[in-house]
Design an enzyme around this catalytic site. Structure first.
Site, PDB file in Angstrom:
ATOM      1  N   ARG A  54      62.029 121.753  50.081  1.00  0.00           N
ATOM      2  CA  ARG A  54      61.831 120.551  49.266  1.00  0.00           C
ATOM      3  C   ARG A  54      61.556 120.898  47.800  1.00  0.00           C
ATOM      4  NH1 ARG A  54      57.416 117.478  51.777  1.00  0.00           N
ATOM      5  NH2 ARG A  54      56.113 118.273  50.106  1.00  0.00           N
ATOM      6  N   TYR A 107      68.121 101.551  30.287  1.00  0.00           N
ATOM      7  CA  TYR A 107      68.905 101.454  31.519  1.00  0.00           C
ATOM      8  C   TYR A 107      68.263 100.416  32.459  1.00  0.00           C
ATOM      9  CZ  TYR A 107      70.997 103.184  35.869  1.00  0.00           C
ATOM     10  OH  TYR A 107      71.658 103.296  37.063  1.00  0.00           O
ATOM     11  N   LYS A 204      76.280 111.934  35.733  1.00  0.00           N
ATOM     12  CA  LYS A 204      77.331 111.608  34.785  1.00  0.00           C
ATOM     13  C   LYS A 204      78.105 112.880  34.423  1.00  0.00           C
ATOM     14  CE  LYS A 204      75.547 107.674  35.490  1.00  0.00           C
ATOM     15  NZ  LYS A 204      74.396 107.122  34.842  1.00  0.00           N
TER      16      LYS A 204
HETATM   17  C1  LIG Z   1      73.303 106.202  35.399  1.00  0.00           C
HETATM   18  C2  LIG Z   1      72.151 106.215  34.469  1.00  0.00           C
HETATM   19  C3  LIG Z   1      70.854 106.473  34.932  1.00  0.00           C
HETATM   20  C4  LIG Z   1      70.528 106.615  36.394  1.00  0.00           C
HETATM   21  O1  LIG Z   1      71.103 107.734  36.959  1.00  0.00           O
HETATM   22  P1  LIG Z   1      71.393 107.858  38.531  1.00  0.00           P
HETATM   23  O2  LIG Z   1      71.742 109.278  38.669  1.00  0.00           O
HETATM   24  O3  LIG Z   1      72.496 106.892  38.833  1.00  0.00           O
HETATM   25  O4  LIG Z   1      70.122 107.475  39.235  1.00  0.00           O
HETATM   26  C5  LIG Z   1      69.850 106.538  34.006  1.00  0.00           C
HETATM   27  N1  LIG Z   1      70.079 106.351  32.690  1.00  0.00           N
HETATM   28  C6  LIG Z   1      71.305 106.090  32.215  1.00  0.00           C
HETATM   29  C7  LIG Z   1      71.486 105.911  30.750  1.00  0.00           C
HETATM   30  C8  LIG Z   1      72.373 105.997  33.080  1.00  0.00           C
HETATM   31  O5  LIG Z   1      73.589 105.713  32.613  1.00  0.00           O
END
Ligand SMILES: *Cc1c(COP(=O)(O)O)cnc(C)c1O
Length: 389
Positions: A54, A107, A204
């Protein structure tokens, strides 16, 4: 060494893995100790070695070290998602009775975490105008613990004057943290701009292939113990398989981003000359809102931006445009190799300032397809929209 070189070299130890270039996926829940002394060292928290799945295996710790170096931080923590990275970072420094200043363009899930969860635990959130700059000082209270930034903002892409805000925060000994997903560790230096803690959704561009969900927190030494405690007590770890894919994604991130940026600039420029379009919200585009701040604070841009139509498109016309696109998929997330489009409904998510555009708002992620094909697809979509309106 430059970031491109770091991406191509960090975390490679072939001599440790029978000459294999990439560190393999070390899957593990149980990790056996060789003797009582090392078991007790782990129990006392005085070992740096992996002690339980973990808390990560070598596959995750090498990824953490790579990202820390890339961002010029002392430490990085890999988490199960971008959202869990945000939650862990906020929880690390907050207690009942505290107050946070949150940018109004944050976000959406960050906003919900503040409004629903932090509120239940007696932490109050005040949203501030992304254009506030040094005016943030007037919102600071004796119990303000965190100023949270995101530049450019989610969906509407407003740039913030980050150094003006972090300067005020430093003078008042208030912690700053920022969601720096858009800058993707390459085009932005959160520490040079005065931030204390940097958060990224690795889902991303780090992973980059629309197949992994992961988050990262980076920080310097003095904040690491708090963040590590919050992380360990939350259990929101990333799997070794996800970490492997993320490290593989990092190897090509610089070249991918260059192409995302070039493609996005071409599409944004084309959109800005379309008669249906009122505004293109891409800070990297000359003349777009926030362009001067972007030039000052960033060295590049990613492929994510929004644009506002002059009119509010009727539902059927919007469907005619979006349902028949050939290349642009409609779905959440971004940063993969493929292009995406989503209609944006701000609902009640702007309370500290007024978003100036009334027409339909669309968000684009520009992928790695050829821009001639992307523009043709969008053009046909805008024609369908016009015909159906
Ligand atoms: C997608 C996103 C998140 C969240 O990320 P996840 O990996 O989907 O939980 C946070 N901040 C921004 C700016 C995002 O575009």
């Amino acid at each position: 060494m430059r970031k491109e070189t770091l991406l191509a070299t960090l975390g490679c130890h072939p001599q440790d893995h029978s000459g294999v270039v990439n560190t393999p996926v070390y899957r593990g829940s149980t990790i056996l100790f060789p003797d009582l002394a090392s078991f007790e060292a782990a129990d006392n928290g005085t070992t740096q070695e992996p002690i339980y799945g973990r808390y990560g295996t070598r596959t995750t710790t090498e990824l953490e070290q790579t990202i820390a170096k890339l961002e010029g931080a002392d430490h990085a923590i890999i988490t199960s998602s971008g959202l869990s990275a945000i939650v862990i970072a906020l929880n690390a420094f907050l207690k009942t009775g505290d107050h946070i200043l949150m940018v109004d363009t944050t976000y959406g899930s960050t906003r919900r975490y503040c409004d629903v969860e932090l509120k239940r635990f007696g932490v109050e959130t005040t949203y501030y105008d992304p254009a506030i700059g040094q005016g943030i000082e007037a919102l600071i209270r004796p119990n303000t613990k965190i100023i949270y930034l995101e530049s450019p903002g989610s969906l509407t892409m407003e740039m913030q004057d980050v150094p003006a805000i972090t300067k005020v925060a430093k003078a008042k000994s208030i912690l700053t943290m920022g969601d720096n997903t858009w800058g993707a560790h390459l085009y932005y230096d959160p520490y040079a701009l005065g931030m204390d803690i940097s958060i990224t959704s690795a889902t991303k561009y780090i992973c980059g292939h629309s197949d992994v969900v992961m988050g990262v927190i980076t920080c310097h030494k003095q904040h690491y113990p708090h963040l590590l405690r919050s992380y360990k007590n939350t259990g929101a770890c990333a799997s070794p398989d996800a970490a492997y894919l993320a490290h593989r994604g990092l190897r090509t991130m610089a070249v991918r981003l260059k192409q995302h940026q070039q493609n996005a600039l071409e599409v944004a420029d084309w959109l800005s000359r379309r008669p249906e379009v009122e505004a293109v919200l891409y800070p990297a585009l000359p003349g777009a809102p926030g362009h001067e701040l972007w030039k000052r604070d960033f060295t590049g841009a990613c492929g994510l931006f929004s644009f506002a139509l002059k009119q509010k498109a009727p539902q059927a016309a919007l469907a005619a445009m979006l349902d028949n696109l050939e290349l642009f998929g409609m779905g959440y997330s971004w940063g993969g190799y493929e292009s995406l489009i989503t209609p944006v409904n701000l609902r009640n998510s702007r309370t500290a300032y007024k978003f100036p555009h009334e027409g339909t708002l669309l968000r684009l992620h520009i992928g790695l397809e050829h821009t001639a094909d992307l523009i043709r697809d969008l053009e046909a979509g805008l024609v369908r929209l016009g015909n159906a309106a």
